[in-house]
Design a protein around this motif. Sequence first.
Motif, PDB file in Angstrom:
ATOM      1  N   ASP A 168     -16.531 -67.290  13.673  1.00 20.55           N
ATOM      2  CA  ASP A 168     -17.798 -67.358  14.391  1.00 20.55           C
ATOM      3  C   ASP A 168     -18.941 -67.127  13.401  1.00 20.55           C
ATOM      4  O   ASP A 168     -19.105 -66.025  12.867  1.00 20.55           O
ATOM      5  CB  ASP A 168     -17.831 -66.300  15.502  1.00 20.55           C
ATOM      6  CG  ASP A 168     -19.077 -66.367  16.364  1.00 20.55           C
ATOM      7  OD1 ASP A 168     -20.068 -67.005  15.954  1.00 20.55           O
ATOM      8  OD2 ASP A 168     -19.063 -65.766  17.453  1.00 20.55           O
ATOM      9  N   GLN A 169     -19.732 -68.157  13.151  1.00 17.05           N
ATOM     10  CA  GLN A 169     -20.793 -68.074  12.145  1.00 17.05           C
ATOM     11  C   GLN A 169     -21.918 -67.120  12.550  1.00 17.05           C
ATOM     12  O   GLN A 169     -22.749 -66.751  11.715  1.00 17.05           O
ATOM     13  CB  GLN A 169     -21.370 -69.465  11.868  1.00 17.05           C
ATOM     14  CG  GLN A 169     -20.339 -70.471  11.368  1.00 17.05           C
ATOM     15  CD  GLN A 169     -19.683 -70.073  10.061  1.00 17.05           C
ATOM     16  OE1 GLN A 169     -20.340 -69.964   9.038  1.00 17.05           O
ATOM     17  NE2 GLN A 169     -18.367 -69.850  10.077  1.00 17.05           N
ATOM     18  N   HIS A 170     -21.945 -66.707  13.821  1.00 15.66           N
ATOM     19  CA  HIS A 170     -22.926 -65.718  14.259  1.00 15.66           C
ATOM     20  C   HIS A 170     -22.461 -64.293  13.920  1.00 15.66           C
ATOM     21  O   HIS A 170     -23.278 -63.368  13.892  1.00 15.66           O
ATOM     22  CB  HIS A 170     -23.173 -65.825  15.765  1.00 15.66           C
ATOM     23  CG  HIS A 170     -23.745 -67.147  16.181  1.00 15.66           C
ATOM     24  ND1 HIS A 170     -22.948 -68.180  16.627  1.00 15.66           N
ATOM     25  CD2 HIS A 170     -25.012 -67.608  16.193  1.00 15.66           C
ATOM     26  CE1 HIS A 170     -23.721 -69.215  16.913  1.00 15.66           C
ATOM     27  NE2 HIS A 170     -24.966 -68.906  16.656  1.00 15.66           N
ATOM     28  N   ILE A 171     -21.169 -64.133  13.687  1.00 12.98           N
ATOM     29  CA  ILE A 171     -20.618 -62.819  13.332  1.00 12.98           C
ATOM     30  C   ILE A 171     -20.656 -62.614  11.825  1.00 12.98           C
ATOM     31  O   ILE A 171     -21.129 -61.599  11.313  1.00 12.98           O
ATOM     32  CB  ILE A 171     -19.165 -62.680  13.841  1.00 12.98           C
ATOM     33  CG1 ILE A 171     -19.097 -62.850  15.367  1.00 12.98           C
ATOM     34  CG2 ILE A 171     -18.574 -61.338  13.410  1.00 12.98           C
ATOM     35  CD1 ILE A 171     -19.731 -61.737  16.147  1.00 12.98           C
ATOM     36  N   ILE A 172     -20.148 -63.584  11.104  1.00 12.03           N
ATOM     37  CA  ILE A 172     -20.154 -63.567   9.639  1.00 12.03           C
ATOM     38  C   ILE A 172     -20.184 -65.023   9.203  1.00 12.03           C
ATOM     39  O   ILE A 172     -19.469 -65.860   9.768  1.00 12.03           O
ATOM     40  CB  ILE A 172     -18.940 -62.801   9.072  1.00 12.03           C
ATOM     41  CG1 ILE A 172     -18.991 -62.727   7.550  1.00 12.03           C
ATOM     42  CG2 ILE A 172     -17.627 -63.391   9.543  1.00 12.03           C
ATOM     43  CD1 ILE A 172     -17.953 -61.775   6.948  1.00 12.03           C
ATOM     44  N   THR A 173     -21.005 -65.359   8.248  1.00 12.45           N
ATOM     45  CA  THR A 173     -21.254 -66.763   7.956  1.00 12.45           C
ATOM     46  C   THR A 173     -20.483 -67.278   6.746  1.00 12.45           C
ATOM     47  O   THR A 173     -20.186 -66.519   5.821  1.00 12.45           O
ATOM     48  CB  THR A 173     -22.760 -67.012   7.753  1.00 12.45           C
ATOM     49  OG1 THR A 173     -22.996 -68.401   7.703  1.00 12.45           O
ATOM     50  CG2 THR A 173     -23.268 -66.364   6.480  1.00 12.45           C
ATOM     51  N   GLY A 174     -20.163 -68.556   6.776  1.00 13.41           N
ATOM     52  CA  GLY A 174     -19.580 -69.218   5.614  1.00 13.41           C
ATOM     53  C   GLY A 174     -18.071 -69.328   5.619  1.00 13.41           C
ATOM     54  O   GLY A 174     -17.500 -70.086   4.842  1.00 13.41           O
ATOM     55  N   LEU A 175     -17.397 -68.550   6.485  1.00 10.71           N
ATOM     56  CA  LEU A 175     -15.937 -68.554   6.476  1.00 10.71           C
ATOM     57  C   LEU A 175     -15.396 -69.737   7.265  1.00 10.71           C
ATOM     58  O   LEU A 175     -15.957 -70.141   8.276  1.00 10.71           O
ATOM     59  CB  LEU A 175     -15.396 -67.250   7.067  1.00 10.71           C
ATOM     60  CG  LEU A 175     -15.788 -65.962   6.350  1.00 10.71           C
ATOM     61  CD1 LEU A 175     -15.158 -64.766   7.038  1.00 10.71           C
ATOM     62  CD2 LEU A 175     -15.376 -66.017   4.887  1.00 10.71           C
ATOM     63  N   GLY A 176     -14.276 -70.261   6.799  1.00 12.94           N
ATOM     64  CA  GLY A 176     -13.589 -71.346   7.479  1.00 12.94           C
ATOM     65  C   GLY A 176     -12.110 -71.038   7.574  1.00 12.94           C
ATOM     66  O   GLY A 176     -11.632 -69.970   7.173  1.00 12.94           O
ATOM     67  N   ASN A 177     -11.362 -71.980   8.089  1.00  9.13           N
ATOM     68  CA  ASN A 177      -9.968 -71.752   8.443  1.00  9.13           C
ATOM     69  C   ASN A 177      -9.098 -71.346   7.252  1.00  9.13           C
ATOM     70  O   ASN A 177      -8.294 -70.416   7.339  1.00  9.13           O
ATOM     71  CB  ASN A 177      -9.417 -73.029   9.092  1.00  9.13           C
ATOM     72  CG  ASN A 177      -8.242 -72.755  10.000  1.00  9.13           C
ATOM     73  OD1 ASN A 177      -8.148 -71.691  10.604  1.00  9.13           O
ATOM     74  ND2 ASN A 177      -7.341 -73.707  10.105  1.00  9.13           N
ATOM     75  N   ILE A 178      -9.270 -72.047   6.146  1.00 11.08           N
ATOM     76  CA  ILE A 178      -8.410 -71.793   4.984  1.00 11.08           C
ATOM     77  C   ILE A 178      -8.546 -70.351   4.510  1.00 11.08           C
ATOM     78  O   ILE A 178      -7.552 -69.612   4.368  1.00 11.08           O
ATOM     79  CB  ILE A 178      -8.764 -72.743   3.831  1.00 11.08           C
ATOM     80  CG1 ILE A 178      -8.451 -74.192   4.207  1.00 11.08           C
ATOM     81  CG2 ILE A 178      -8.010 -72.345   2.554  1.00 11.08           C
ATOM     82  CD1 ILE A 178      -8.966 -75.203   3.199  1.00 11.08           C
ATOM     83  N   TYR A 179      -9.783 -69.937   4.265  1.00  6.32           N
ATOM     84  CA  TYR A 179     -10.005 -68.651   3.604  1.00  6.32           C
ATOM     85  C   TYR A 179      -9.841 -67.471   4.548  1.00  6.32           C
ATOM     86  O   TYR A 179      -9.504 -66.374   4.098  1.00  6.32           O
ATOM     87  CB  TYR A 179     -11.367 -68.656   2.909  1.00  6.32           C
ATOM     88  CG  TYR A 179     -11.409 -69.739   1.855  1.00  6.32           C
ATOM     89  CD1 TYR A 179     -10.635 -69.635   0.703  1.00  6.32           C
ATOM     90  CD2 TYR A 179     -12.150 -70.897   2.048  1.00  6.32           C
ATOM     91  CE1 TYR A 179     -10.628 -70.640  -0.246  1.00  6.32           C
ATOM     92  CE2 TYR A 179     -12.142 -71.913   1.095  1.00  6.32           C
ATOM     93  CZ  TYR A 179     -11.374 -71.780  -0.057  1.00  6.32           C
ATOM     94  OH  TYR A 179     -11.351 -72.790  -0.986  1.00  6.32           O
ATOM     95  N   VAL A 180     -10.015 -67.683   5.852  1.00  4.26           N
ATOM     96  CA  VAL A 180      -9.706 -66.614   6.801  1.00  4.26           C
ATOM     97  C   VAL A 180      -8.200 -66.377   6.845  1.00  4.26           C
ATOM     98  O   VAL A 180      -7.740 -65.222   6.839  1.00  4.26           O
ATOM     99  CB  VAL A 180     -10.255 -66.935   8.209  1.00  4.26           C
ATOM    100  CG1 VAL A 180      -9.735 -65.926   9.229  1.00  4.26           C
ATOM    101  CG2 VAL A 180     -11.776 -66.903   8.205  1.00  4.26           C
TER     102      VAL A 180
END
Length: 282
Positions: A168-180
């Motif tokens: 959720d980009q409103h919670i923390i920005t820039g993260l996507g599926n791979i790196y999570v």
Amino acid sequence: MPELPEVETIKRGLENNLTNQTIISVQRHRDTLRQPIPKELESVITHAKMIHFTRRGKYILIELNNQQTILFHLGMSGKMIVRPNIKDEPIVKHEHFTLITKEEQRLSYIDPRRFGMIDLFPSEENHTLLIHMGPEPLGDDTHQHKLFLHLLEKLKNKKQSIKVTLLDQHIITGLGNIYVCEALLLAGISPLRESKTLTKIEIQRIIQGIQTILTQAIAAGGSSMRDYVHANGKKGYFQMQWKVYGKEGEFCLNCLTKQKKSVIKRVVQAGRSSFYCDICQK
């Protein structure tokens, strides 16, 4: 879709090659991507100097010396390539926007699927797409402490799984599926865990895992899958270091180092595939 490490790598490539260069020609090869490209773009940015390059989440911002900022998003398949300008060179396939500088550099925005965007806004203001974004995941110790307090507050009553919450980009920005997926493996936290069940120590482990994975990925130039390349056209190689993403059915490397055998599992969460080890991650 390019995630934070890929966007940061491209931003740095643009910064290294185009800082303080003056735009002398702007060519659009179509009027609309995800949304229409501003009609006034050419007239506003021609003859302006590019003075500052930043990244916010997955957006690249180029600040000009005329108090205007160009906003780029790469969508699912976009890339931005810088190379020496050759007079009368034809555009490449899917090149929708071309910028040429007085210093004879050419910036091409290429996007086969056309889910990206190009916009323009006054530098003294904040673009509407950036206003409600969460904090950046990377930063110094002071920033990391603020991020910890922020997540502690945001997660305390959240029933949603931690994997979906971190996307959720409103919670923390820039993260996507791979790196999570990779960060949660490193932190030892299952993507299935309800966010509100995480302890303070576990939240700290997640933050440390995110910072470690993103830092390693940026150092490796990001992960090249399908369309992504650096601003110079070269590929990243962090995909060679993935331990969990896309590894369904393979042995967990963490478990093998402890003389255990466990295979990576895949589950769909909010329409996205999550990869995890149910031995390492609780």
